[in-house]
Design a protein around this motif. Structure first.
Motif, mmCIF file in Angstrom:
data_model
loop_
_atom_site.group_PDB
_atom_site.id
_atom_site.type_symbol
_atom_site.label_atom_id
_atom_site.label_comp_id
_atom_site.label_asym_id
_atom_site.label_seq_id
_atom_site.Cartn_x
_atom_site.Cartn_y
_atom_site.Cartn_z
ATOM 1 N N PHE A 1 29.903 -51.520 -85.428
ATOM 2 C CA PHE A 1 29.613 -51.746 -84.016
ATOM 3 C C PHE A 1 29.472 -53.256 -83.823
ATOM 4 O O PHE A 1 28.555 -53.878 -84.346
ATOM 5 C CB PHE A 1 28.311 -51.045 -83.621
ATOM 6 N N LEU B 1 35.694 -40.375 -76.085
ATOM 7 C CA LEU B 1 35.618 -39.868 -77.456
ATOM 8 C C LEU B 1 36.451 -38.608 -77.666
ATOM 9 O O LEU B 1 36.742 -38.245 -78.812
ATOM 10 C CB LEU B 1 34.164 -39.561 -77.815
ATOM 11 N N LEU C 1 36.655 -47.637 -80.221
ATOM 12 C CA LEU C 1 35.995 -47.437 -78.935
ATOM 13 C C LEU C 1 35.696 -48.805 -78.330
ATOM 14 O O LEU C 1 35.086 -49.660 -78.978
ATOM 15 C CB LEU C 1 34.698 -46.649 -79.131
ATOM 16 N N HIS D 1 24.015 -45.539 -79.271
ATOM 17 C CA HIS D 1 23.838 -46.045 -80.630
ATOM 18 C C HIS D 1 23.809 -44.894 -81.630
ATOM 19 O O HIS D 1 24.480 -44.930 -82.666
ATOM 20 C CB HIS D 1 22.545 -46.855 -80.701
ATOM 21 N N GLN E 1 27.329 -43.258 -81.867
ATOM 22 C CA GLN E 1 28.270 -44.073 -82.638
ATOM 23 C C GLN E 1 27.962 -44.004 -84.127
ATOM 24 O O GLN E 1 28.876 -43.945 -84.961
ATOM 25 C CB GLN E 1 28.239 -45.522 -82.134
ATOM 26 N N ARG E 2 26.693 -44.017 -84.469
ATOM 27 C CA ARG E 2 26.311 -43.907 -85.881
ATOM 28 C C ARG E 2 26.737 -42.556 -86.461
ATOM 29 O O ARG E 2 27.137 -42.453 -87.613
ATOM 30 C CB ARG E 2 24.794 -44.078 -86.026
ATOM 31 N N THR F 1 33.532 -49.797 -82.974
ATOM 32 C CA THR F 1 33.220 -50.026 -81.566
ATOM 33 C C THR F 1 33.081 -51.506 -81.263
ATOM 34 O O THR F 1 32.398 -52.233 -81.990
ATOM 35 C CB THR F 1 31.917 -49.292 -81.181
#
Length: 343
Positions: free
Chosen positions: A38, A155, A162, A184, A187-188, A194
């Protein structure tokens, strides 16, 4: 993630430049995103961060340099064929489509079966907390809910990267904090590489594995949030990320010589000492050489501004131990936490 897949999702930007009508807006940008990473593009308005994101997305052409995904040069590849998920500040949902139809739109135009679309939509609405809103239209949702739908839509097509363009800036403070926490965590969980554009330093420090700090079309520094804050390399980064006091070499030599030990070699006037407010101790002392001129209550800390030999020095203190405006004080700066930055 296996090595082959990791390489396939690695995004590389090399020596990228962009001009509009002969006016350069991006200068020699290089940035590499690893699989699952990220990265926040952080900087003030007009620094070029959104232009950079649009070039990566395929919505603008670069004037020079390359954008590669897994070694594949993306020059000439249109945005719809890059396999990226994009979320804009303005949500950009189709107003006459339901939440479920919006989320599944990208899959449908790619020819996915009805069952596959339905299954993926259900999965993502569950992940984003929108499972009970599948039949609603965008105007029936709050801003935060619309942004969750936009995220789910991005997604749905299993994007290789992303791209987020200030996705929280249109939301009020409470919703913004809540939603960025959700993004967050999502995404993890999914490990989608990202890139996010933001001008909010707190947002960048909270979300990013690495921050690319941009100024006037250039990346001034890339590093982890801790590195960017604790070890800024330039005057701009030191000033833009958090609060700081910058002291020139002549001042340090005269009033805080202990800081000189960490000064880089070279022309001394090309560097300034960056001192963070939490690394300064200020004690009330009638014979001290600093005078308290202002106190701001910030909740867990009070930020004291002291006049110190003509410089305004910022000091963070516990609110219960703050001096009063006009008090004289002595100052001690922690040399181990001082960073020297280029001017």
């Amino acid at each position: 993630m296996d090595a082959v897949h990791a390489d396939a999702t690695r995004l590389s930007v090399d020596s990228l430049g962009k001009s509009f009508d002969g006016v350069p807006v991006l200068h020699d940008i290089s940035l590499h995103a690893q699989a699952g990473e990220f990265i926040c593009l952080l900087g003030p308005s007009g620094c070029g961060k959104t232009t950079l994101l649009r070039i990566i997305a395929g919505l603008e052409d670069a004037s020079s340099g390359t954008v590669r995904l897994g070694g594949r040069d993306l020059a000439g590849v249109p945005a719809r064929e890059r396999g990226f998920g994009i979320v804009f500040q303005s949500y950009s949902l189709f107003p006459t489509m339901t939440v479920a139809q919006n989320v599944g739109y990208g899959m449908r135009i790619r020819g996915a079966s009805g069952q596959a679309v339905s299954s993926r939509v259900d999965e993502l609405l569950g992940m984003t907390g929108m499972a009970g809103h599948a039949g609603r239209l965008p105007w029936q949702l709050s801003g935060g809910q619309q942004q969750r739908v936009a995220m789910a839509r991005a997604l749905a097509v299993n994007p290789s990267v992303l791209l987020l363009d200030e996705p929280f800036s249109a939301l009020d403070a409470r919703v913004r904090v809540q939603l960025r926490g959700e993004v967050h965590a999502l995404q993890r969980r999914l490990r989608v590489p990202t890139l996010m554009v933001t001008h909010d330093q707190e947002e960048a420090l909270v979300l990013a594995d690495r921050v690319a700090c941009m100024n006037e079309g250039r990346i001034e520094q890339v590093g982890t949030p801790r590195e960017i804050y604790a070890r800024p390399r330039t005057r701009f980064v030191a000033s833009f990320i958090g609060a700081s006091t910058l002291l020139d070499t002549a001042f340090v030599r005269g009033y805080a010589p202990a800081l000189l030990e960490g000064r880089p070699s070279g022309a001394e006037n090309a560097f300034e000492a960056c001192v963070r407010p939490e690394d300064v101790r200020l004690d009330v002392d009638p014979s001290g050489d600093a005078r308290v001129v202002d106190i701001q209550f910030l909740g867990s800390v009070a930020r004291v501004t002291a006049q110190w030999h003509g410089k305004l020095l910022l000091v963070d203190m516990h609110p219960s131990r703050t001096p009063a405006p006009g008090d004289m004080a002595s100052v001690w700066v922690d040399p181990s936490h001082c960073t020297w930055v280029t001017t």
